[in-house]
Design a protein around this motif. Structure first.
Motif, PDB file in Angstrom:
ATOM      1  N   SER A   8       5.106 -71.837  46.647  1.00  0.00           N
ATOM      2  CA  SER A   8       4.130 -72.693  45.970  1.00  0.00           C
ATOM      3  C   SER A   8       3.610 -73.792  46.893  1.00  0.00           C
ATOM      4  CB  SER A   8       4.768 -73.315  44.730  1.00  0.00           C
ATOM      5  OG  SER A   8       3.854 -74.168  44.087  1.00  0.00           O
ATOM      6  N   ASN A   9       2.303 -74.034  46.823  1.00  0.00           N
ATOM      7  CA  ASN A   9       1.681 -75.106  47.600  1.00  0.00           C
ATOM      8  C   ASN A   9       1.562 -76.402  46.807  1.00  0.00           C
ATOM      9  OD1 ASN A   9       1.230 -73.498  49.915  1.00  0.00           O
ATOM     10  ND2 ASN A   9      -0.608 -72.598  48.967  1.00  0.00           N
ATOM     11  N   ASN A  10       1.737 -76.294  45.503  1.00  0.00           N
ATOM     12  CA  ASN A  10       1.634 -77.461  44.634  1.00  0.00           C
ATOM     13  C   ASN A  10       2.986 -78.162  44.558  1.00  0.00           C
ATOM     14  OD1 ASN A  10       1.915 -78.769  41.800  1.00  0.00           O
ATOM     15  ND2 ASN A  10      -0.307 -78.549  42.099  1.00  0.00           N
ATOM     16  N   ASN A  11       3.001 -79.459  44.838  1.00  0.00           N
ATOM     17  CA  ASN A  11       4.260 -80.197  44.878  1.00  0.00           C
ATOM     18  C   ASN A  11       4.949 -80.217  43.513  1.00  0.00           C
ATOM     19  OD1 ASN A  11       6.176 -81.910  46.343  1.00  0.00           O
ATOM     20  ND2 ASN A  11       5.463 -83.532  44.975  1.00  0.00           N
ATOM     21  N   TYR A  12       4.163 -80.373  42.442  1.00  0.00           N
ATOM     22  CA  TYR A  12       4.739 -80.384  41.092  1.00  0.00           C
ATOM     23  C   TYR A  12       5.379 -79.033  40.771  1.00  0.00           C
ATOM     24  CZ  TYR A  12       5.081 -80.681  36.020  1.00  0.00           C
ATOM     25  OH  TYR A  12       5.539 -80.662  34.731  1.00  0.00           O
TER      26      TYR A  12
END
Length: 202
Positions: free
Chosen positions: A51-55
């Motif tokens: 995943s590239n999204n931190n959340y």
């Protein structure tokens, strides 16, 4: 917060909470077969890495820590592990709780053993259940160990611990009722207990 911190934090937190619920508060967690789902932890870890999204990374890391903890706890709580065999079929309870073994007409012989140090104990033979136990007064930790094989039912009860609370009624009470249909053998090991027995109906 880093994903590694969240993973390990959730893992240790879940293990600690699960252990306290089962071993201290005697809550039954029906996760005995959850260890079969261990590949789910790999999937969640993989999603966190990709995943590239931190959340999303944090979410998948936390979930993977939760799943890994449940897998570990589920595996090490299996009854076939040698360190769990001693506690099989043991029910522990304290003040105002009950143990009930429903009546089974296949049971023809009940072997009952009492190991109680002190307190007031009432034993009767007019209960509709096979065995019913109710404790009260001081928060003594009683242990009931049962084993049913063929037509025999073994019932052992002992007093394990004492927790004194000066704000409570500290007179220990134990009420045990047996069904009058099976045959019985009794083994009593009482200390300074005040025992009142009415087994005339057995």
């Amino acid at each position: 917060m880093k994903t590694k911190q969240l993973f390990w934090g959730v893992l240790f937190l879940t293990l600690g909470v699960a252990y306290l619920l089962v071993e201290v508060m005697y809550v039954h967690l029906a996760i005995g077969g959850f260890y079969h789902y261990w590949p789910l932890s790999l999937i969640l870890i993989g999603l966190a890495v990709l995943s590239n999204n931190n959340y999303a990374k944090l979410t998948f890391s936390g979930l993977s820590g939760l799943v890994v903890a449940l897998v570990i706890f589920s595996f090490f709580s299996k009854s076939w592990l040698p360190w769990n065999n001693w506690d099989d079929k043991i029910h522990k309870f304290s003040t105002s709780e009950q143990f009930v073994e429903p009546f089974d007409n296949k049971v023809k012989m009940v072997n009952a053993t009492f190991k109680i140090g002190a307190g007031s104990i009432e034993i009767s033979g007019n209960d509709s259940n096979l065995v019913k136990v109710k404790s009260g007064g001081m928060k003594d930790l009683f242990s009931v160990d049962t084993d049913k094989q063929d037509n025999n039912f073994d019932f052992d009860i002992s007093m394990e611990n004492v927790h004194l609370n000066l704000n409570e009624d500290n007179h220990r009470r134990l009420e045990v009722g047996f069904n009058n249909k099976p045959n019985y053998t009794f083994n009593f090991e009482f200390g300074a207990a005040d025992v009142n027995m009415d087994l005339s109906s057995l």
